[in-house]
Design an enzyme around this catalytic site. Sequence first.
Site, PDB file in Angstrom:
ATOM      1  N   LYS A  69       0.806  -1.218   0.000  1.00  0.00           N
ATOM      2  CA  LYS A  69       0.000   0.000   0.000  1.00  0.00           C
ATOM      3  C   LYS A  69       0.847   1.280   0.000  1.00  0.00           C
ATOM      4  O   LYS A  69       0.436   2.290  -0.558  1.00  0.00           O
ATOM      5  CB  LYS A  69      -0.960   0.008   1.190  1.00  0.00           C
ATOM      6  CG  LYS A  69      -2.028  -1.077   1.108  1.00  0.00           C
ATOM      7  CD  LYS A  69      -3.009  -0.968   2.268  1.00  0.00           C
ATOM      8  CE  LYS A  69      -4.097  -2.016   2.171  1.00  0.00           C
ATOM      9  NZ  LYS A  69      -5.107  -1.891   3.248  1.00  0.00           N
ATOM     10  N   ASP A 106     -10.378   2.272   1.665  1.00  0.00           N
ATOM     11  CA  ASP A 106     -10.580   1.851   3.049  1.00  0.00           C
ATOM     12  C   ASP A 106     -11.261   2.955   3.863  1.00  0.00           C
ATOM     13  O   ASP A 106     -12.141   2.678   4.684  1.00  0.00           O
ATOM     14  CB  ASP A 106      -9.245   1.500   3.709  1.00  0.00           C
ATOM     15  CG  ASP A 106      -8.675   0.176   3.230  1.00  0.00           C
ATOM     16  OD1 ASP A 106      -9.479  -0.698   2.836  1.00  0.00           O
ATOM     17  OD2 ASP A 106      -7.447   0.015   3.241  1.00  0.00           O
TER      18      ASP A 106
END
Length: 278
Positions: A69, A106
């Site tokens: 990420k 997210d």
Amino acid sequence: MRRAAVLGSPITHSLSPALHRAAFAALGLAEEWRYDRFEVDEAALPRFLRELDVEGEGWAGLSLTMPLKRAVIPLLDEVSPVALGVDAVNTVVFHADGRRTGDNTDVPGLVAALRERGVERVRSAAVLGAGATASSALAALARVCDGPVLAFVRGPERAAQMREVGNRLGVDVVPEEWDRAAEAFGAELVISTTPVGATDFLADAVPEQPGTLFDVLYHPWPTALASAWQKRDGVVLGGLDLLVHQAVLQSRLFTGLPDADVVAAMRSAGEAALSQPG
């Protein structure tokens, strides 16, 4: 054929293929789209992206899990403000003009999951743990919490990290020592971002009338803390709620169908996958 996939290491446990394939089926795209998984670590990521035949193979985008990420950010042409704010990209979209852009679903996924359960605004919140998911939790709380956020962490380094992330996101973060984590339960909303077993010792400390618990784990489920919370009739959200809502947003980015409602299809697929032995 259009393609998407999830990358990470380890990756065999990922529920993303089940979720996204269910979405394609629900949208009538199962014959036109495929979704795969690839074992890719940080060292292999640059080469994987470099050798990807985006146009020839019809690549629409990628889902990213740990440890990619943060590593992917310098490899992209553009990164959204949300992803920059938490220093984490979990979604890469390939554009017709050749650009590769990064986003983070997210954060809005957390917010959407809370709203689904009727949690629109809270006056107080607490985060258990530090790290990438905790940063996403702070970014989500910037949108739903009106007061300061208590962050229960281990050690001064993580405390400073959470405070810095809070400053960047405009969240008043108050770091607290981990051995006082039971004090988090006085908040209206508690978000636990810790590994399996880390909060088991807190199960006996759940108050008679708890608020809302969002425990980002999904296997094994329920956690000891989530189980104790449910027994007290508190509102409980789990990791599958987050996985589904962030994946819904990814699917919309990949397919270009911004209003596609595939929450039910993805949740059903996720529950089925988690019910399988092993």
